[in-house]
Structure formats: structure tokens, C-alpha cells
Enzyme design. Structure first.
Site, PDB file in Angstrom:
ATOM      1  N   ARG A  21       0.834  -0.711   0.329  1.00  0.00           N
ATOM      2  CA  ARG A  21      -0.367   0.033   0.087  1.00  0.00           C
ATOM      3  C   ARG A  21       1.037   1.307   0.352  1.00  0.00           C
ATOM      4  NH1 ARG A  21      -4.732  -1.576   4.997  1.00  0.00           N
ATOM      5  NH2 ARG A  21      -5.512  -3.058   2.912  1.00  0.00           N
ATOM      6  N   ASP A 276     -16.821  -1.507   4.198  1.00  0.00           N
ATOM      7  CA  ASP A 276     -15.420  -0.721   4.035  1.00  0.00           C
ATOM      8  C   ASP A 276     -15.014  -0.614   2.432  1.00  0.00           C
ATOM      9  OD1 ASP A 276     -14.538  -3.163   3.966  1.00  0.00           O
ATOM     10  OD2 ASP A 276     -12.354  -2.840   4.787  1.00  0.00           O
ATOM     11  N   ASP A 278     -12.993  -2.498   0.044  1.00  0.00           N
ATOM     12  CA  ASP A 278     -13.148  -3.782  -0.537  1.00  0.00           C
ATOM     13  C   ASP A 278     -14.481  -4.524   0.055  1.00  0.00           C
ATOM     14  OD1 ASP A 278     -11.985  -3.565   2.190  1.00  0.00           O
ATOM     15  OD2 ASP A 278     -10.562  -5.535   0.883  1.00  0.00           O
ATOM     16  N   THR A 343      -2.019 -10.795  13.856  1.00  0.00           N
ATOM     17  CA  THR A 343      -3.252 -10.236  13.240  1.00  0.00           C
ATOM     18  C   THR A 343      -2.851 -10.268  11.159  1.00  0.00           C
ATOM     19  OG1 THR A 343      -3.236  -8.359  15.094  1.00  0.00           O
ATOM     20  CG2 THR A 343      -3.467  -7.667  12.268  1.00  0.00           C
TER      21      THR A 343
END
Length: 542
Positions: A21, A276, A278, A343
Site C-alpha cells: 500500500r 468498508d 473493499d 493480526t
């Protein structure tokens, strides 16, 4: 005709927990996008003649990168590309399409819940054949390749018409533009009792779904309105926009404030939800009550048997380490396995593939099941509606009955966004260096029982993931977790998770931040947040 183009490596192409990203202008740097996509292809074996799924959340630069990816797939030897009409595919729908069509893998173009626009965020993520995000061994290989890459392959043919469903051929490769919603909607019909949900809505049960001008607008319109009969006005902000209407498509209480205010106001609908950028995250709000993602995971697991797709029970439950322990108590009562992972949804993939869990979730508003290998916002909304249709109680009643049976886990996350990266790492390093000295220390009314840096040992492939967050446990069951997020594009985000378990029915109605005040004070005392960052308060509290 295929071309081979020289390129110089870019030093910043290390994928995070959800791919690479960066800001749009970075991806627009000549050769940048091509170098990363070629690094992906160079890190894979055996895809000659195979299928590749490509789609994204419709954010700015989505269409341009899809055209590039299609031409590069052809030049690199893929036999077929499946792309969502208009370049659209929600992340869970892409996962399902990879699985259903037995594709080799997929490129998902999204920065999830991050803002979109000409100067905002973009992302590229590779998903493997099981439909899930690439595991660390592949992302590490991609990064290694990106550091030495010197060329990329691309085919010379015109732009593909992404808006016309159909099959064409170019560069010796089949290009299939598919309806992005149909396959996913059909999957949802196999999991949930649509007749029961239709009856609930027909009886006057009112819903509100905020698609946040993101990818789930078309999916919610088709499923909630066309197939289930909800009022068309109940799905709003339903048109995907390249900049999400100038808003931040993150379904939390800050960025979905209009929905929250609606649900807390007079004449509120019975059920409110949002998704959200996506489509993989969700926000659940009942009339007058916000359901935390950690509680939602526990409630969905406890009630999943009410939906046809889960009537035979769960094989197990999994949660990310920072997610509260509310689901652990459900797993214990059901007598099923409970898994705590780092995570990042990729860590659930092995457990799901091995049949070791059925439902999984993260505190960052992501829940899902073994129907795909991504978290799934609309899936969570539909499971909630199925539960409500069977139990015929309000959201508040269901939540309160759950707390009465299992106890309540007070839980919150405080985010300090866009901290200078060196500052954030220095804070974490200083805290980690004193973990061994913390047991027995008193801070306010709390006494530290133990502290560690979380390491995950994958029970399926035996891989080990170190440095997944700093954990501080207190006597009585309270907990603090400190992590740096891997999903932003500017600076670093420090995330602090606070958790307190309350089994006493007489103390289940406190305001969350009040209930967590001793932990909030302890976090400041232990990490010197104000002194180190200069921040007087978190950027976002969820």
C-alpha cells in the site's frame, strides 16, 4: 506481441499484512506498478496456462492498474484472466471467485479502509489458490525479488472493455469479464435462510446499510434490496466512487458517524450496518447499541447454528491476538478449539483449510467463516439478520442475554495515527526492553501478572511468527496490547488495545471508556505516550 522492459528496483516494495500500500503518485511512478506485479509473478511457479482473477474496490487508479495487470498476465503466460465488470470485485467476492473457478490465484487492487483519490491510497495484494492472502513465505519472496528485479514483461494490445460482460482473447490469453456480484450472492443464499430474513423485513423490521460509496454498494443493493426485499432507501451511499465521495471508507464510529447518529436517535431503524472500501469489514449497530467487533465475533459464533450453513455446529473459532477473549468463552462452552493468531487474515487460512475452525475474526471489524478465505462484511451482516430473523429479539436484547450468560468483556482500541516512524519504533522498543521487569509492578489499582512479545507457532505448517505485538496481562484478567499497524501509508499507527472481563451481572452496564480507565492510565504510565509522541489523545477511539 510481448515486450521486455528494463526497470530499476524500488527499495520500498515490501508487502505488509495486506499487500503493498502506497499513495497513488507512488504507484504512478514509471515502472513502479509493473515492477511489483512482475515481482509477484516471478515469485510463483506453475501458472503457465492457468487462470488469474483480477479486481478491485473501484478506487482511483483501479482501472489503469487492471489494464496493466491483464497485459502483464498475458506476457507472463497465464491462460485466462477473470476480471470483475467495471474492474469491481469485493475482496470476499474475489476470494470466492478464485475458489469457485479454481484459479491459480488473484490480484486484488485495494487499500481496504484507507481513503481513495488522486493523492490518496492504493494497494495491490496477491491471493493464492485457496482464495486467501499470500502467506509470509510468498510475500517474503515477492519482497526479495523486488529488490533485484531488472525487467518486466508486458503484452502489446489495446485496452480491454471492462464494462461489457463477455469473453474475448488478446495476447494469446482468454479474458473473461464477469458479473462481480452474481456468484457471491448465490453463495450467500446457500448459507443463510433468505425466506426467514424476507419474512422479518416484511413484518416491518427496518434496516440501514451504509455502503460508504465503496465496493459493497452493488452487492448490498442486489442482496438486501433485490433478493431480500429491503426498502431501496435502506441502502445508502451505494454507488462506488473513486474517492469514496471524499470520505474515509472505514466502518467505525468516527467515519460512519452519520449511521451511528441515526441508530442512536429517535425513530432509529432496528438494525444498522456498514462495510468498508473493499467489502471485507463490517460495523454492527442495533437500535441504541453499538456492538464491538470482538463481541460481534462471539455472538455470531454462539448463534451461528441458527443459519442453515452452520446448523451442524462449528469446528472451531479463531481470533487475532489483539481481539478480546469474548469468543474464547463461547468456544469453551461449545467444546470446540480456540485459536489465537497474529493480526492478518492470512494466518486463518491454514486453520480453515485444515478444518480446525469455522468462524474467525479480528477486532478491526473483520469477521468471516470457511465459506471464503477473507473476512467478509456482508456475510457478517447477513448472519446477524438470520439470527435476528430466528430469535425475533432486538439487537440489544440478544447482546444483553449474551453478556448475562458469558459475562461482558469491556474492550477498546486507541489509535495514534501518522506518528513519525522512528518515534513509534522507539516507543515500542523501549517498552519491549522492560517487559521482563514488569511482572509484579503495580500501576494505579492494577498489578502486572506477566508480559511478553507475542510469538505464533502455526499448528498446521509449523511456521513461527515473531514480534506480533507486546502483551501486558494484569491480575484479574485485564490486558493491554501494543502494536504498530501495517495497513497505513503515512508514518506509523500505534494501536493500543484495552480489555477487561466483567463476570458480575451487576456491573455490565458501565460506559466502556469509564470501565477501562485504569487500563488507559496504565498504558500511558508504561509507554510514556504523551512524552514520546507529543499526542495528548488518540486520533481514533473504537
Amino acid at each position: 506481441m510481448n515486450r521486455t522492459v528494463s526497470v530499476t528496483p524500488f527499495p520500498d516494495q515490501k508487502p505488509g499484512t495486506s499487500g503493498l500500500r502506497k499513495k497513488v503518485p507512488v504507484f504512478q511512478t514509471p515502472g513502479y506498478t509493473e515492477a511489483f506485479i512482475q515481482s509477484i509473478f516471478d515469485s510463483l511457479d506453475g501458472f503457465e496456462g492457468e487462470s488469474l482473477v483480477i479486481g478491485g474496490d473501484g478506487r482511483f487508479y483501479n482501472r489503469e492498474v487492471i489494464q496493466t495487470a491483464i497485459r502483464m498476465a498475458a506476457a507472463n503466460g497465464f491462460g485466462r484472466v477473470l476480471v470483475g465488470q467495471g474492474g469491481i470485485l469485493s475482496t470476499p467476492a474475489a476470494s470466492h471467485l478464485i475458489r469457485k473457478k479454481e484459479a491459480f490465484g488473484g490480484l486484488i487492487l485495494s487499500a481496504s479502509h484507507n481513503p481513495g483519490g488522486p493523492t490518496e491510497d492504493f494497494g495491490i495484494k496477491y491471493n493464492i489458490a485457496n482464495g486467501g492472502p499470500a502467506p509470509e513465505k510468498i510475500t517474503e519472496a515477492i519482497h526479495a525479488r523486488s529488490q533485484v528485479i531488472d525487467q518486466y514483461k508486458i503484452a502489446d494490445f489495446g485496452e480491454v472493455d471492462l464494462d461489457q460482460i463477455g469473453v474475448s482473447e488478446a495476447g494469446g490469453m482468454t479474458i473473461e469479464v464477469v458479473d462481480p456480484v452474481a456468484d457471491y450472492a448465490e453463495l450467500m443464499e446457500t448459507l443463510f435462510d433468505f425466506d426467514a430474513i424476507r419474512a422479518l423485513l416484511k413484518d416491518g423490521f427496518n434496516i440501514a446499510f451504509d455502503a460508504m460509496h465503496a465496493v459493497t454498494g452493488p452487492y448490498a443493493s442486489e442482496i438486501l434490496v433485490q433478493r431480500l426485499g429491503a426498502d431501496r432507501a435502506s441502502v445508502f451511499n451505494a454507488t462506488p466512487l473513486e474517492d469514496f465521495g471524499g470520505h474515509h471508507p472505514d466502518p467505525n464510529l468516527v467515519h460512519a458517524k452519520a449511521l451511528y447518529d441515526l441508530m442512536m436517535g429517535p425513530g432509529a431503524p432496528d438494525f444498522g450496518a456498514a462495510s468498508d472500501g473493499d467489502g471485507d469489514r463490517n460495523l454492527i449497530i442495533g437500535k441504541g447499541i453499538f456492538v464491538t467487533p470482538s463481541d460481534s465475533l462471539a455472538l455470531l459464533a454462539a448463534n451461528a447454528h441458527l443459519a442453515p450453513g452452520y446448523k451442524d455446529g462449528l469446528k472451531g473459532i479463531a481470533r487475532s491476538m489483539p481481539t478480546s477473549g469474548a469468543a474464547d468463552r463461547v468456544a469453551a462452552k461449545l467444546g470446540v478449539e480456540m485459536h489465537e493468531t497474529p493480526t492478518g487474515w492470512k494466518f486463518f487460512g491454514n486453520l480453515l483449510d485444515a478444518g480446525r475452525c469455522t468462524i474467525c475474526g479480528e477486532e478491526s471489524a473483520g469477521t468471516g467463516s470457511d465459506h471464503v478465505r477473507e473476512k467478509d462484511g456482508l456475510w457478517a451482516v447477513l448472519l446477524w439478520l438470520n439470527i435476528l430473523a430466528v430469535r425475533r429479539q432486538s439487537v440489544a436484547e440478544i447482546v444483553q442475554e449474551h453478556w448475562a450468560e458469558y459475562g461482558r468483556t469491556y474492550y477498546s482500541r486507541h489509535d495514534y495515527e501518522a506518528i513519525e516512524t522512528d518515534t513509534a519504533h522507539a516507543l515500542m522498543q523501549a517498552l519491549e526492553e522492560k517487559l521482563d521487569r514488569l511482572p509484579g509492578l503495580e500501576t494505579g489499582s492494577l498489578t502486572i501478572e506477566k508480559a511478553d512479545s507475542f510469538t505464533y507457532h502455526d499448528p498446521i505448517d509449523q511456521s513461527v511468527s515473531h514480534n506480533q505485538g507486546l502483551r501486558i496481562f494484569f491480575e484479574g484478567g485485564s490486558r493491554l496490547v501494543f502494536r504498530l499497524s501495517g495497513t497505513g501509508t503515512s508514518g506509523a499507527t500505534l494501536r493500543i488495545y484495552m480489555e477487561r472481563y466483567e463476570p458480575d451481572p451487576a456491573h455490565l452496564g458501565e460506559e466502556t471508556q469509564d470501565a477501562l480507565r485504569p487500563l488507559i492510565d496504565a498504558a500511558e504510565a508504561l509507554a510514556d505516550i504523551r512524552k514520546r509522541t507529543g499526542r495528548e489523545a488518540p486520533s481514533v477511539i473504537t
